[in-house]
Design an enzyme around this catalytic site. Structure first.
Site, PDB file in Angstrom:
ATOM      1  N   GLY A 150       5.096  25.789  -1.654  1.00  0.00           N
ATOM      2  CA  GLY A 150       6.248  25.276  -2.405  1.00  0.00           C
ATOM      3  C   GLY A 150       5.919  23.974  -3.114  1.00  0.00           C
ATOM      4  O   GLY A 150       6.705  23.031  -3.122  1.00  0.00           O
ATOM      5  N   ARG A 201       7.391  21.763  -7.061  1.00  0.00           N
ATOM      6  CA  ARG A 201       8.387  20.706  -7.293  1.00  0.00           C
ATOM      7  C   ARG A 201       8.695  19.974  -5.983  1.00  0.00           C
ATOM      8  O   ARG A 201       8.173  20.328  -4.925  1.00  0.00           O
ATOM      9  CB  ARG A 201       9.665  21.292  -7.886  1.00  0.00           C
ATOM     10  CG  ARG A 201      10.437  22.178  -6.917  1.00  0.00           C
ATOM     11  CD  ARG A 201      11.668  22.773  -7.583  1.00  0.00           C
ATOM     12  NE  ARG A 201      12.712  23.048  -6.609  1.00  0.00           N
ATOM     13  CZ  ARG A 201      13.856  23.686  -6.858  1.00  0.00           C
ATOM     14  NH1 ARG A 201      14.092  24.113  -8.063  1.00  0.00           N
ATOM     15  NH2 ARG A 201      14.755  23.877  -5.926  1.00  0.00           N
ATOM     16  N   VAL A 250       5.841  33.102   0.810  1.00  0.00           N
ATOM     17  CA  VAL A 250       5.490  32.844   2.211  1.00  0.00           C
ATOM     18  C   VAL A 250       6.211  33.789   3.178  1.00  0.00           C
ATOM     19  O   VAL A 250       5.787  33.928   4.330  1.00  0.00           O
ATOM     20  CB  VAL A 250       5.737  31.371   2.626  1.00  0.00           C
ATOM     21  CG1 VAL A 250       4.913  30.413   1.783  1.00  0.00           C
ATOM     22  CG2 VAL A 250       7.224  31.019   2.591  1.00  0.00           C
ATOM     23  N   SER A 264      13.334  19.442   9.430  1.00  0.00           N
ATOM     24  CA  SER A 264      14.511  18.721   8.909  1.00  0.00           C
ATOM     25  C   SER A 264      15.177  18.016  10.088  1.00  0.00           C
ATOM     26  O   SER A 264      15.085  18.496  11.229  1.00  0.00           O
ATOM     27  CB  SER A 264      15.500  19.710   8.293  1.00  0.00           C
ATOM     28  OG  SER A 264      16.776  19.123   8.165  1.00  0.00           O
ATOM     29  N   TYR A 318      20.121  27.352   8.602  1.00  0.00           N
ATOM     30  CA  TYR A 318      19.081  26.407   8.169  1.00  0.00           C
ATOM     31  C   TYR A 318      18.628  25.560   9.369  1.00  0.00           C
ATOM     32  O   TYR A 318      17.427  25.426   9.632  1.00  0.00           O
ATOM     33  CB  TYR A 318      19.641  25.516   7.053  1.00  0.00           C
ATOM     34  CG  TYR A 318      18.674  24.484   6.521  1.00  0.00           C
ATOM     35  CD1 TYR A 318      17.675  24.845   5.618  1.00  0.00           C
ATOM     36  CD2 TYR A 318      18.754  23.148   6.909  1.00  0.00           C
ATOM     37  CE1 TYR A 318      16.792  23.902   5.121  1.00  0.00           C
ATOM     38  CE2 TYR A 318      17.874  22.194   6.413  1.00  0.00           C
ATOM     39  CZ  TYR A 318      16.895  22.586   5.520  1.00  0.00           C
ATOM     40  OH  TYR A 318      16.010  21.646   5.033  1.00  0.00           O
ATOM     41  N   LYS A 359      14.905  25.436  11.275  1.00  0.00           N
ATOM     42  CA  LYS A 359      14.128  24.193  11.410  1.00  0.00           C
ATOM     43  C   LYS A 359      13.916  23.834  12.887  1.00  0.00           C
ATOM     44  O   LYS A 359      12.856  23.313  13.258  1.00  0.00           O
ATOM     45  CB  LYS A 359      14.819  23.050  10.661  1.00  0.00           C
ATOM     46  CG  LYS A 359      14.934  23.274   9.146  1.00  0.00           C
ATOM     47  CD  LYS A 359      13.573  23.412   8.477  1.00  0.00           C
ATOM     48  CE  LYS A 359      13.662  23.406   6.960  1.00  0.00           C
ATOM     49  NZ  LYS A 359      12.355  23.451   6.311  1.00  0.00           N
ATOM     50  N   ILE A 386      16.368  13.702   1.185  1.00  0.00           N
ATOM     51  CA  ILE A 386      15.320  13.326   0.233  1.00  0.00           C
ATOM     52  C   ILE A 386      15.804  13.732  -1.161  1.00  0.00           C
ATOM     53  O   ILE A 386      16.386  14.805  -1.340  1.00  0.00           O
ATOM     54  CB  ILE A 386      13.987  14.043   0.577  1.00  0.00           C
ATOM     55  CG1 ILE A 386      13.604  13.805   2.057  1.00  0.00           C
ATOM     56  CG2 ILE A 386      12.867  13.581  -0.354  1.00  0.00           C
ATOM     57  CD1 ILE A 386      13.392  12.364   2.478  1.00  0.00           C
TER      58      ILE A 386
HETATM   59  P1  NAD Z   1      12.963  22.213  -3.336  1.00  0.00           P
HETATM   60  O1  NAD Z   1      14.027  23.252  -3.389  1.00  0.00           O
HETATM   61  O2  NAD Z   1      12.867  21.227  -4.442  1.00  0.00           O
HETATM   62  O3  NAD Z   1      11.525  22.860  -3.138  1.00  0.00           O
HETATM   63  C1  NAD Z   1      11.321  23.952  -2.285  1.00  0.00           C
HETATM   64  C2  NAD Z   1      10.111  24.709  -2.784  1.00  0.00           C
HETATM   65  O4  NAD Z   1       9.867  25.826  -1.920  1.00  0.00           O
HETATM   66  C3  NAD Z   1      10.339  25.280  -4.200  1.00  0.00           C
HETATM   67  O5  NAD Z   1       9.199  25.016  -4.987  1.00  0.00           O
HETATM   68  C4  NAD Z   1      10.491  26.774  -3.952  1.00  0.00           C
HETATM   69  O6  NAD Z   1      10.068  27.576  -5.040  1.00  0.00           O
HETATM   70  C5  NAD Z   1       9.587  26.965  -2.738  1.00  0.00           C
HETATM   71  N1  NAD Z   1       9.880  28.204  -2.043  1.00  0.00           N
HETATM   72  C6  NAD Z   1      11.079  28.650  -1.601  1.00  0.00           C
HETATM   73  N2  NAD Z   1      10.947  29.857  -1.052  1.00  0.00           N
HETATM   74  C7  NAD Z   1       9.629  30.192  -1.125  1.00  0.00           C
HETATM   75  C8  NAD Z   1       8.867  31.316  -0.719  1.00  0.00           C
HETATM   76  N3  NAD Z   1       9.442  32.353  -0.117  1.00  0.00           N
HETATM   77  N4  NAD Z   1       7.533  31.296  -0.947  1.00  0.00           N
HETATM   78  C9  NAD Z   1       6.934  30.249  -1.559  1.00  0.00           C
HETATM   79  N5  NAD Z   1       7.615  29.156  -1.984  1.00  0.00           N
HETATM   80  C10 NAD Z   1       8.937  29.135  -1.769  1.00  0.00           C
HETATM   81  O7  NAD Z   1      13.218  21.470  -1.962  1.00  0.00           O
HETATM   82  P2  NAD Z   1      12.524  20.183  -1.287  1.00  0.00           P
HETATM   83  O8  NAD Z   1      13.594  19.204  -1.070  1.00  0.00           O
HETATM   84  O9  NAD Z   1      11.293  19.790  -1.989  1.00  0.00           O
HETATM   85  O10 NAD Z   1      12.187  20.839   0.136  1.00  0.00           O
HETATM   86  C11 NAD Z   1      10.873  20.998   0.648  1.00  0.00           C
HETATM   87  C12 NAD Z   1      10.968  21.192   2.141  1.00  0.00           C
HETATM   88  O11 NAD Z   1      11.580  20.041   2.733  1.00  0.00           O
HETATM   89  C13 NAD Z   1      11.847  22.388   2.552  1.00  0.00           C
HETATM   90  O12 NAD Z   1      11.263  23.043   3.655  1.00  0.00           O
HETATM   91  C14 NAD Z   1      13.144  21.733   2.958  1.00  0.00           C
HETATM   92  O13 NAD Z   1      13.864  22.502   3.887  1.00  0.00           O
HETATM   93  C15 NAD Z   1      12.648  20.435   3.566  1.00  0.00           C
HETATM   94  N6  NAD Z   1      13.643  19.376   3.613  1.00  0.00           N
HETATM   95  C16 NAD Z   1      14.200  18.878   2.478  1.00  0.00           C
HETATM   96  C17 NAD Z   1      15.158  17.865   2.582  1.00  0.00           C
HETATM   97  C18 NAD Z   1      15.814  17.261   1.371  1.00  0.00           C
HETATM   98  O14 NAD Z   1      16.797  16.503   1.541  1.00  0.00           O
HETATM   99  N7  NAD Z   1      15.362  17.521   0.162  1.00  0.00           N
HETATM  100  C19 NAD Z   1      15.535  17.387   3.833  1.00  0.00           C
HETATM  101  C20 NAD Z   1      14.945  17.927   4.965  1.00  0.00           C
HETATM  102  C21 NAD Z   1      13.995  18.915   4.850  1.00  0.00           C
END
Ligand code: NAD
Length: 246
Positions: free
Chosen positions: A12, A15, A64, A142, A155, A159, A188
Site C-alpha cells: 500500500g 499513498r 494482499v 492501529s 476494523y 488490528k 494520521i
Molecule cells: P490510505 O487509505 O491512504 O492508504 C492505504 C493503502 O493501502 C492504499 O494505497 C490502498 O490502495 C492500499 N490497499 C488497500 N487494500 C489493499 C490490498 N488489498 N492490496 C494492496 N494494497 C491495498 O491509508 P493510510 O492512512 O495510509 O493507512 C495505512 C495503514 O495505516 C493502514 O493499515 C491503516 O489501517 C493504518 N492506520 C491509519 C491511520 C490513519 O489515521 N490514517 C491510523 C491507524 C492506522
C-alpha cells in the site's frame, strides 16, 4: 542506521503512510519494492520521490488479500532484487458504521485485506528470511486494535488480530533471527480520514493531548528505527504513536 543495502517490500505504498515509509526507508539506502493494488500512477510518484532523493526501487502490483498474488510478489522480489530483508505490512482499509449494518461481504473483505493480508505476505516471505537467519517484519496496526472502537468494530478486530499475530510470531521466530513488531498509529493525516468533515477533524484534534494529527513521516521514522540495529533487542512489541491520544 545499518539498513543501507537492504531490500524491503512496503504494501500500500502508492499513498499515505505506506508512501512515507517507502521514502524514509529509501532515504536510508534501502531498495524498496513499492506495492500498489490499482493506482500505478500514484505508485510511480512514490518511486519518483525516491529517485529524487538518490534512492531506487521497483513497482510491484498485487492485492494482499490474495495468497497467490502475495506468493508471486515475493517470488518477483527475490528473482529481481535477489532477496527480501524487510517486510512492511501497511496496506489496509477502514469502514466506519454500526457492526449490525455491515454486510457480511464487507466484513470478509475488510478482514481479508487487513488481517489475512498481513498473514498472507508474512507466510510467503518468511522462508526467504529463515534461510539467511535474518529479517524484520513491521505490521501497521492501529490504536483501535489496542482498545477497540465503537463504529469500527471489524476494523478494530482486524488490528487486534494483527497485534496478537505479531506477538505470537515474534516468539516463534526469535531464534531464527527474525524480529517482528507492530506500530499502532493514532490519527494520521492521510486520505483514509477524508470521510471526516473539517469541523469533525478540529473536534478530534482537541481530544489529542498534542493537539494535532500525526504525519506519515512520524510512522515512517519509527519503521526505520524498528528495522535497524538500534532496535536489535526489540521484538513482539506494539509501538503506539498517537500524540498521547489513548
Ligand atoms: P490510505 O487509505 O491512504 O492508504 C492505504 C493503502 O493501502 C492504499 O494505497 C490502498 O490502495 C492500499 N490497499 C488497500 N487494500 C489493499 C490490498 N488489498 N492490496 C494492496 N494494497 C491495498 O491509508 P493510510 O492512512 O495510509 O493507512 C495505512 C495503514 O495505516 C493502514 O493499515 C491503516 O489501517 C493504518 N492506520 C491509519 C491511520 C490513519 O489515521 N490514517 C491510523 C491507524 C492506522
Amino acid at each position: 542506521m545499518s539498513i543501507n543495502g537492504k531490500v524491503a517490500l512496503v504494501t500500500g505504498a502508492s499513498r499515505g503512510i505506506g508512501r512515507a515509509i517507502a521514502i524514509e526507508l529509501a532515504r536510508e539506502g534501502v531498495l524498496v519494492a513499492i506495492n500498489y493494488r490499482t493506482n500505478e500512477d500514484e505508485a510511480k510518484k512514490t518511486l519518483e520521490e525516491i529517485k529524487a532523493l538518490g534512492g531506487n526501487g521497483v513497482l510491484l502490483q498485487g492485492d494482499v488479500s490474495s495468497y497467490d498474488e502475495c506468493k508471486s510478489m515475493i517470488q518477483d522480489i527475490t528473482n529481481i532484487l535477489g532477496k527480501i530483508d524487510i517486510l512492511v505490512n501497511n496496506a489496509g482499509v477502514s469502514k466506519v458504521g454500526l457492526f449490525m449494518d455491515m454486510d457480511i461481504k464487507e466484513i470478509d473483505s475488510l478482514m481479508s485485506t487487513n488481517l489475512k493480508g498481513v498473514i498472507n505476505l508474512t507466510h510467503a516471505a518468511l522462508p526467504h528470511m529463515v534461510g539467511k537467519k535474518s529479517g524484520t517484519i513491521i505490521n501497521i496496526s492501529s490504536i483501535w486494535g489496542n482498545v477497540g472502537a465503537s463504529c469500527e468494530v471489524i476494523y478494530s478486530t482486524s488490528k487486534g488480530g494483527i497485534n496478537l499475530f505479531t506477538k505470537s510470531l515474534a516468539k516463534e521466530m526469535a531464534l531464527s533471527g527474525i524480529r517482528i513488531n507492530a506500530i499502532a498509529p493514532g490519527v494520521i493525516d492521510t486520505e483514509m480520514n477524508n470521510f471526516l468533515s473539517n469541523e469533525e477533524k478540529e473536534c478530534l484534534k482537541e481530544e489529542i493531548p498534542m493537539g494535532c494529527f500525526g504525519k506519515g513521516k512520524d510512522i515512517a521514522d519509527a519503521v526505520v528505527f524498528l528495522c535497524s540495529n538500534k532496535s536489535k533487542y526489540i521484538t513482539g512489541q506494539v509501538l503506539t504513536i498517537d500524540g498521547g491520544f489513548i
